[in-house]
Design an enzyme around this catalytic site. Structure first.
Site: not given
Ligand code: R5P
Length: 322
Positions: A106, A140, A202, A233
């Protein structure tokens, strides 16, 4: 002194080794390949220095070293680098780093002043350690492939996840991208499942893990919804996305992703969300304590095992997905 033939394996035999992060996946891959998991010691001295010793001959062999860069992330990465170095110094003919989850992915661009591009740094470290090629899964950002000057094969869990939902035969299904960044992959999922696509818009707030949901682009009312993301995550994105879909009239809400990071509050957030089921893969080990009734883990062993077989035999990887 007379030389004795000891009946060792042929030099063209492939060898799979693994560190401490995900031995279960490595063993399942070896079961698929019908080959024993390579013998190796990977441990930490009391001064926290990691030590590796390969316990069998790898001279001239085609070596595959499996390790996701997942929790404990920095230790996993260091083990991976040291295992590659050990294999190279033991005269392995070729070393493929098999990285089901590419940590630090990321941090892949300089989008603010004075920040690193750690995904690129990790690619350099893996290359300098001595990897000849990389086999990985659902990065990613696909561009990370270009951070390497060695061949990278990127697999996808799309077919494994889509097959699972195909078999469920959910009527009036709509696939929903958790954010705009994942919409292309969500579109591929929608195409596989022959459903419409919706997208959640978002906006992230600064560097924190908190996200703010804005709106749903597309029609979800009265439909089963399948949220798609590359990783979960902290579970913040997926659980707020599910809530947004509920507010927009979705019937039952499912989610799938390749990488189950499931850090901190993730499991609790999923449990407290309107999500009926969350389907993930075992690219990262999911400990028993995190395996709740609503989390389903699908195995990647056959996918990665087949890719290793194909790399070893110079067969096409692309053909696996046609
Ligand atoms: C972000 O760019 C990824 O695609 C996921 O949406 C992100 O890693 C999810 O993170 P979390 O579960 O902490 O919201």
């Amino acid at each position: 002194m007379a030389l004795v033939y000891l009946g060792e394996e042929m030099a063209d035999e492939l060898k799979v080794f693994t560190g401490n992060t995900h031995p279960a996946l490595a063993q399942s891959i070896c079961d698929y390949l019908d080959t024993p998991l390579g013998k190796i010691e990977v441990f930490e001295f009391s001064n926290e220095n990691i030590f590796v010793r390969i316990l069998e001959n790898v001279r001239g062999r085609d070596v595959f070293i499996l390790q996701p860069i997942s929790s404990p992330v920095n230790k996993s990465l260091m083990e991976l680098l040291i295992m590659i170095d050990a294999a190279k110094r033991a005269s392995a003919e070729r070393v493929t780093a098999v990285i089901p989850y590419y940590g630090y992915a990321r941090t892949d661009k300089k989008d603010q002043p004075r920040v690193p591009i750690t995904a690129r740094l990790v690619a350099d470290l893996i290359t300098v350690a001595g990897a000849s090629r990389v086999l990985t899964l659902d990065l990613h950002a696909g561009q990370i492939q270009g951070f390497f000057n060695i061949p990278v094969d990127e697999l996808t869990a799309l077919y494994i996840l889509s097959r699972y939902f195909e078999e469920k035969q959910l009527d009036d299904l709509v696939v929903v991208a958790t954010d705009i960044g994942i919409s292309k992959r969500a579109r591929d999922m929608a195409a596989r499942l022959n459903t419409p696509l919706a997208i959640i818009e978002k906006r992230r707030l600064g560097n924190t893990t908190e996200a703010e949901m804005l709106t749903v682009i597309g029609d979800v009312e009265g439909r089963h919804a399948l949220l798609v993301d590359d990783e979960i995550d902290t579970g913040g994105s997926i659980s707020s996305a599910a809530l947004t879909l509920l507010e927009h009239g979705a019937k039952e809400i499912y989610a799938c992703c390749t990488h189950a990071v499931l850090s901190g509050p993730a499991v609790k957030r999923i449990a407290n969300s309107p999500l009926k089921e969350v389907v993930v893969t075992d690219s990262i080990p999911v400990p028993e304590s995190k395996k709740t009734d609503s989390i389903t883990v699908l195995s990647l062993a056959a996918l990665i095992g087949e890719a290793i077989h194909r790399i070893h035999n110079d067969l096409s990887i692309g053909a696996m997905f046609q």
